[in-house]
Design a protein around this motif. Structure first.
Motif: not given
Length: 259
Positions: A146-150
């Motif tokens: 959920t914190k990924h750049l994507a």
């Protein structure tokens, strides 16, 4: 993955790289009474020499009527890969916030079912995370996702990379490898010998750089005076703590002034 779905059981792929993973979602339409179920898939492809070939893959899986067996046999990396693709689909068809909410909801569902159906009633509610051992990393992986750049902005390239990465690279992108540099052994950073596992006589050994042992991706395990290298498979980040020892900064950057 990236393909054209011709029908419910026929997919067309432009290429078939061996370092990609593919997900097939199935539904059970009737009660299964057999102890084993079988899956068969056939791939019709052309080699680089223009030869047409068919590769048939057969899989056999045991069945169980006990939920505890299902949880105990789950592969957390494969599940993380599955929810990654589902979240990508939701991000493209709906919105990034809904994709993040989808991931959190799936974590909650998995934990709630396990606690309700498989945890003994006399276990205190204040006990640690209640999930089977083989799934201990799954909540962390999905929350990291959920914190990924994507999923934090309009990042088409990041979404595409997540959707086409093989599982080892996908997991490293979600949960990077972190090395502690301020207390690594003296041998780290120097050339070493990496043995080829397929070569018993060591003829296939190659030179590799000695790296320190990775640490947990948790701020609680990081020192306020430390220096850390973060590797997500495509980028390297050097994290310098606010109270870093000036000597470390001098050795690395040639100055003691961080600013």
């Amino acid at each position: 993955g990236n393909f054209f779905n011709r029908s419910s059981d026929l997919c067309s792929f432009p290429t078939f790289p061996r370092d990609q993973s593919y997900l097939i979602e199935m539904s059970i339409e009737e009660t299964i009474n057999k102890p084993v179920v079988y899956f068969q898939a056939a791939v019709l492809h052309s080699t680089c020499f223009g030869e047409r070939r068919i590769r048939v893959m057969n899989l056999a899986f045991p069945t169980s009527s006990k939920l505890v067996d299902i949880y105990a046999s789950d592969d957390q990396l494969a599940i993380a890969n599955y929810f990654t693709h589902k979240a990508i689909e939701k991000a493209l068809s709906s919105s990034l916030p809904e994709a993040r909410e989808y991931l959190i909801a799936r974590v909650v569902d998995i934990l709630n079912v396990y606690r309700k159906e498989l945890v003994a009633g006399n276990v205190s509610g204040a006990s640690p995370l209640q999930i089977s051992t083989n799934l201990r990393m799954l909540p962390l992986l999905l929350f990291c996702l959920t914190k990924h750049l994507a999923f934090r902005g309009e990042r088409a390239a990041a979404l595409n990379n997540l959707g086409s990465s093989p599982i080892p690279q996908l997991i490293k992108s979600i949960y990077p490898t972190v090395y502690s540099l301020h207390n690594m052994p003296d041998t780290c950073g120097l050339p070493g010998v990496k043995e080829d596992e397929d070569d018993e006589e060591g003829a296939g050994a190659e030179i590799d750089v000695v790296l320190p042992d990775p640490i947990n991706d948790s701020k609680a395990s990081w020192e306020n005076y430390g220096l850390y290298l973060i590797d997500n498979g495509s980028e390297l980040f050097l994290w310098v703590s606010g109270n870093v020892v000036p000597g470390l900064v001098q050795d690395l950057f040639g100055t003691e002034n961080l600013y």
